[in-house]
Design an enzyme around this catalytic site. Structure first.
Site, PDB file in Angstrom:
ATOM      1  N   ASP A  13    -150.331  54.622 -54.176  1.00 37.24           N
ATOM      2  CA  ASP A  13    -151.573  55.372 -54.458  1.00 37.24           C
ATOM      3  C   ASP A  13    -152.574  55.321 -53.313  1.00 37.24           C
ATOM      4  OD1 ASP A  13    -150.508  55.910 -56.964  1.00 37.24           O
ATOM      5  OD2 ASP A  13    -151.439  54.142 -57.876  1.00 37.24           O
ATOM      6  N   GLU A  14    -152.076  55.231 -52.109  1.00 36.62           N
ATOM      7  CA  GLU A  14    -152.966  55.138 -50.946  1.00 36.62           C
ATOM      8  C   GLU A  14    -153.604  56.484 -50.607  1.00 36.62           C
ATOM      9  OE1 GLU A  14    -149.768  54.263 -50.944  1.00 36.62           O
ATOM     10  OE2 GLU A  14    -149.576  52.131 -50.406  1.00 36.62           O
ATOM     11  N   GLY A  15    -152.996  57.571 -51.107  1.00 37.66           N
ATOM     12  CA  GLY A  15    -153.473  58.917 -50.757  1.00 37.66           C
ATOM     13  C   GLY A  15    -152.420  59.680 -49.971  1.00 37.66           C
ATOM     14  N   GLY A  17    -150.141  61.860 -50.952  1.00 36.28           N
ATOM     15  CA  GLY A  17    -150.057  63.288 -51.290  1.00 36.28           C
ATOM     16  C   GLY A  17    -151.089  64.098 -50.524  1.00 36.28           C
ATOM     17  N   ASN A  38    -142.017  57.963 -61.175  1.00 33.73           N
ATOM     18  CA  ASN A  38    -143.018  56.878 -61.109  1.00 33.73           C
ATOM     19  C   ASN A  38    -144.130  57.238 -60.127  1.00 33.73           C
ATOM     20  OD1 ASN A  38    -141.131  56.681 -59.004  1.00 33.73           O
ATOM     21  ND2 ASN A  38    -141.037  54.454 -59.009  1.00 33.73           N
ATOM     22  N   GLY A  40    -147.048  59.531 -58.339  1.00 34.87           N
ATOM     23  CA  GLY A  40    -148.018  60.568 -58.701  1.00 34.87           C
ATOM     24  C   GLY A  40    -148.814  60.863 -57.455  1.00 34.87           C
ATOM     25  N   THR A  42    -151.500  63.180 -55.492  1.00 36.92           N
ATOM     26  CA  THR A  42    -152.583  64.118 -55.806  1.00 36.92           C
ATOM     27  C   THR A  42    -152.981  64.916 -54.565  1.00 36.92           C
ATOM     28  OG1 THR A  42    -153.386  62.390 -57.276  1.00 36.92           O
ATOM     29  CG2 THR A  42    -154.842  64.278 -56.925  1.00 36.92           C
ATOM     30  N   THR A 237    -140.855  47.997 -57.159  1.00 32.70           N
ATOM     31  CA  THR A 237    -140.036  49.057 -57.728  1.00 32.70           C
ATOM     32  C   THR A 237    -138.587  48.818 -57.285  1.00 32.70           C
ATOM     33  OG1 THR A 237    -139.902  51.443 -58.102  1.00 32.70           O
ATOM     34  CG2 THR A 237    -140.397  50.737 -55.833  1.00 32.70           C
TER      35      THR A 237
HETATM   36  P1  GDP Z   1    -150.590  58.791 -53.615  1.00 33.14           P
HETATM   37  O1  GDP Z   1    -149.728  58.317 -54.726  1.00 33.14           O
HETATM   38  O2  GDP Z   1    -150.512  57.898 -52.420  1.00 33.14           O
HETATM   39  O3  GDP Z   1    -150.381  60.226 -53.262  1.00 33.14           O
HETATM   40  O4  GDP Z   1    -152.102  58.665 -54.130  1.00 33.14           O
HETATM   41  P2  GDP Z   1    -152.644  59.125 -55.585  1.00 33.14           P
HETATM   42  O5  GDP Z   1    -152.736  60.586 -55.598  1.00 33.14           O
HETATM   43  O6  GDP Z   1    -151.897  58.456 -56.670  1.00 33.14           O
HETATM   44  O7  GDP Z   1    -154.065  58.437 -55.583  1.00 33.14           O
HETATM   45  C1  GDP Z   1    -155.035  58.714 -54.621  1.00 33.14           C
HETATM   46  C2  GDP Z   1    -156.297  59.219 -55.335  1.00 33.14           C
HETATM   47  O8  GDP Z   1    -157.387  59.207 -54.436  1.00 33.14           O
HETATM   48  C3  GDP Z   1    -156.173  60.657 -55.804  1.00 33.14           C
HETATM   49  O9  GDP Z   1    -156.954  60.814 -56.964  1.00 33.14           O
HETATM   50  C4  GDP Z   1    -156.775  61.452 -54.647  1.00 33.14           C
HETATM   51  O10 GDP Z   1    -157.315  62.706 -55.051  1.00 33.14           O
HETATM   52  C5  GDP Z   1    -157.881  60.530 -54.213  1.00 33.14           C
HETATM   53  N1  GDP Z   1    -158.197  60.573 -52.779  1.00 33.14           N
HETATM   54  C6  GDP Z   1    -157.376  60.747 -51.718  1.00 33.14           C
HETATM   55  N2  GDP Z   1    -158.062  60.613 -50.560  1.00 33.14           N
HETATM   56  C7  GDP Z   1    -159.343  60.342 -50.909  1.00 33.14           C
HETATM   57  C8  GDP Z   1    -160.539  60.082 -50.168  1.00 33.14           C
HETATM   58  O11 GDP Z   1    -160.565  60.018 -48.935  1.00 33.14           O
HETATM   59  N3  GDP Z   1    -161.678  59.830 -50.894  1.00 33.14           N
HETATM   60  C9  GDP Z   1    -161.702  59.854 -52.245  1.00 33.14           C
HETATM   61  N4  GDP Z   1    -162.847  59.588 -52.856  1.00 33.14           N
HETATM   62  N5  GDP Z   1    -160.593  60.095 -52.979  1.00 33.14           N
HETATM   63  C10 GDP Z   1    -159.433  60.334 -52.314  1.00 33.14           C
HETATM   64  P1  IMO Z   2    -147.060  56.529 -55.743  1.00 33.35           P
HETATM   65  O1  IMO Z   2    -145.962  57.259 -55.031  1.00 33.35           O
HETATM   66  C1  IMO Z   2    -148.483  52.855 -57.618  1.00 33.35           C
HETATM   67  C2  IMO Z   2    -145.502  50.325 -59.603  1.00 33.35           C
HETATM   68  C3  IMO Z   2    -145.631  50.223 -61.100  1.00 33.35           C
HETATM   69  C4  IMO Z   2    -145.067  48.829 -61.323  1.00 33.35           C
HETATM   70  C5  IMO Z   2    -143.939  48.767 -60.305  1.00 33.35           C
HETATM   71  C6  IMO Z   2    -142.566  49.103 -60.873  1.00 33.35           C
HETATM   72  O2  IMO Z   2    -147.899  57.382 -56.616  1.00 33.35           O
HETATM   73  O3  IMO Z   2    -147.850  55.693 -54.781  1.00 33.35           O
HETATM   74  P2  IMO Z   2    -141.374  51.326 -61.681  1.00 33.35           P
HETATM   75  O4  IMO Z   2    -141.785  52.339 -62.698  1.00 33.35           O
HETATM   76  O5  IMO Z   2    -141.178  51.885 -60.319  1.00 33.35           O
HETATM   77  O6  IMO Z   2    -140.221  50.489 -62.123  1.00 33.35           O
HETATM   78  O7  IMO Z   2    -142.631  50.311 -61.603  1.00 33.35           O
HETATM   79  O8  IMO Z   2    -144.268  49.694 -59.286  1.00 33.35           O
HETATM   80  N1  IMO Z   2    -145.418  51.710 -59.074  1.00 33.35           N
HETATM   81  C7  IMO Z   2    -146.428  52.351 -58.480  1.00 33.35           C
HETATM   82  N2  IMO Z   2    -147.704  51.972 -58.269  1.00 33.35           N
HETATM   83  N3  IMO Z   2    -148.052  54.036 -57.134  1.00 33.35           N
HETATM   84  C8  IMO Z   2    -146.766  54.426 -57.311  1.00 33.35           C
HETATM   85  O9  IMO Z   2    -146.267  55.547 -56.759  1.00 33.35           O
HETATM   86  C9  IMO Z   2    -145.900  53.576 -58.039  1.00 33.35           C
HETATM   87  N4  IMO Z   2    -144.603  53.667 -58.408  1.00 33.35           N
HETATM   88  C10 IMO Z   2    -144.320  52.520 -59.030  1.00 33.35           C
HETATM   89  O10 IMO Z   2    -146.970  50.324 -61.502  1.00 33.35           O
HETATM   90  O11 IMO Z   2    -146.020  47.867 -60.963  1.00 33.35           O
HETATM   91 MG    MG Z   3    -149.892  57.838 -56.767  1.00 37.80          MG
END
Ligand code: GDP
Ligand code: IMO
Ligand code: MG
Length: 423
Positions: A13-15, A17, A38, A40, A42, A237
């Site tokens: 979830d670092e960003g 996407g 697993n 997501g 954004t 994971t």
């Molecule tokens: P991913 O799994 O690495 O693609 O990241 P996610 O989409 O799960 O989570 C990142 C969240 O931070 C999403 O809700 C993005 O819309 C949001 N996001 C991404 N870049 C930024 C940023 O620079 N600032 C803020 N406030 N939100 C951001």
């Molecule tokens: P993105 O691509 C954050 C975490 C789960 C759990 C562990 C194992 O959006 O960054 P799993 O369902 O893979 O067996 O879960 O890994 N996890 C994630 N956490 N972002 C993800 O994907 C994740 N995919 C799995 O929360 O701790």
């Molecule tokens: Mg994510």
């Protein structure tokens, strides 16, 4: 022409996407190499937020070929839902979407087993997304999995029934039934839909495209600290989330890889269980969660929040050979007077280390921080990197010195336009 790889350096979830979307116009191909629903990812542009789980994040660019690689575990039901949503939003995904025949299929019984396995772990739950990831990769490694290409075989139904029978015996071991009957009709209709898509030997497709001089961006999922080998095992994971996974998950040889983009938040989050040395249980952690809207894109769970962890980041950078860092969500720290940076961990006997110990030790160590001044500026209002506040520039320079890798992008908002290119 090269393959560049984009990976998360923390716990997901670092960003990723958002950055794939920002970089996509300079690529011909975007390819997912591991993970599955697993993830997501954004993307926000033109005032609309899109969340992708299995579809590569290049799908919004009509010129880009999008590939779901062999390293992915694919849930046909989730995939069809995602594609339907794109259709509803007027996105023409059909022409440029290819799926590896070697990708593994997630069955309803994998999802059931994921839940049963988690419940059986009692107090030591992984915090899985319950999407069936672990059981599907178990079948792959155990050489009993079903692959996307199998849906084209005349005896697919028998193969499916044999897999479910095997899974039922595993469930029985825990005194449980699979209870998947209500999901099976939907699964088979999604499989029917999958049969109509471009099921391909994508390793040939990708290598042919490379020969034609095309540029490929490999889109990582999860984060390096969730890697099956190098993450905080067993709280990880079930796939190789690091750069090496791009080779096995796409069928691309390592010498094609050039840039490695390492994606990190300006702080740190984790969702699910497991060690997180810099986690904040106080008001500061809550402030980060609210300012960063830190709730999971896949499960909606609140993410655990804390300060940036440089020993962990340096470890991820080493494993991935990161060539540039993209620092995400800097705007989330706008209001803070002080920003803390973890530089070391301290053992209970007082010894310091800047290396990542095994997870058992990690749980019992204290982070050692350096405090830097906050910038107290609304970063989203900045469009020229030359006008970044001095305190943010100092923060970035501190990271670059410690990590020995340049920060080339600072992200200051979710929208594709809120992106500052530094170098
Ligand atoms: P991913 O799994 O690495 O693609 O990241 P996610 O989409 O799960 O989570 C990142 C969240 O931070 C999403 O809700 C993005 O819309 C949001 N996001 C991404 N870049 C930024 C940023 O620079 N600032 C803020 N406030 N939100 C951001
Ligand atoms: P993105 O691509 C954050 C975490 C789960 C759990 C562990 C194992 O959006 O960054 P799993 O369902 O893979 O067996 O879960 O890994 N996890 C994630 N956490 N972002 C993800 O994907 C994740 N995919 C799995 O929360 O701790
Ligand atoms: Mg994510």
């Amino acid at each position: 022409m090269p393959v560049d790889v984009l990976v998360g350096l923390q716990w997901g979830d670092e960003g990723k996407g958002k950055i794939v979307d920002v970089l996509a116009p300079t690529y011909d191909v975007v390819a997912r190499f591991q993970g599955g629903p697993n993830a997501g990812h954004t993307l926000t542009f033109d005032g609309i937020k899109h969340v992708l789980h299995q579809v590569p994040s290049g799908i919004f660019h009509p010129h880009i070929i999008n590939v779901v690689g062999n390293g992915v575990v694919l849930d046909p039901v989730v995939f069809r839902q995602e594609l339907q949503k794109l259709t509803d939003r007027g996105i023409d995904w059909e022409k440029n979407l290819y799926i590896s025949r070697k990708a593994q299929l997630i069955l309803p019984s994998h999802r059931a087993l994921d839940r049963i396995n988690e419940e059986a772990r009692g107090g030591s739950k992984i915090g899985s997304t319950l999407k069936g990831i672990g059981p599907t990769y178990q079948d792959k490694i155990g050489r009993t999995g079903l692959r996307v290409g199998d849906i084209l075989l005349p005896d697919f139904d028998q193969r499916y029934q044999a897999a479910v029978a095997r899974h039922a015996t595993l469930a029985e071991f825990h005194g449980r039934g699979l209870e998947i009957e209500e999901f099976e009709a939907d699964f088979f209709s999604a499989v029917e839909f999958l049969r109509t898509l471009k099921l391909t030997d994508t390793e040939y497709l990708l290598n042919d495209l490379l020969k034609q001089g095309k540029n490929i961006l490999a889109e990582g999922a999860q984060g390096s600290m969730l890697d099956i080998d190098f993450g905080t095992y067993p709280y990880v994971t079930s796939s190789s989330t690091i750069v090496a996974g791009a080779c096995t998950g796409l069928g691309i040889a390592p010498q094609h890889i050039q840039k490695v983009y390492g994606i990190s938040k300006a702080y740190c989050t984790r969702v699910g269980s497991g060690p997180f040395p810099t986690e904040l249980h106080d008001q500061v952690g809550e402030q980060i969660r609210q300012a960063g809207r830190e709730f999971g894109s896949t499960t909606g769970r609140p993410r655990r929040c804390g300060w940036i962890d440089l020993p962990a980041l340096r470890y991820s950078i080493m494993l991935n050979g990161v060539t540039e860092i993209h620092l995400m969500k800097a705007d989330v720290l706008d209001e803070f007077d002080e920003i803390r940076v973890c530089t070391h961990y301290q053992f209970s006997d007082g010894r310091l280390t800047d290396q990542l110990p095994d997870h058992g030790d990690l749980e019992n160590m204290q982070p050692v921080y350096v405090s830097l001044p906050g910038w107290k500026t609304t970063l989203q209002a900045i469009s020229d990197p030359a006008t970044l506040p001095a305190a943010l520039t100092s923060y970035i320079e501190y990271l670059e010195r410690y990590l020995s890798v340049p920060v080339s992008i600072v992200s200051v908002g979710p929208d594709r336009k809120s992106t500052l290119h530094l170098k």
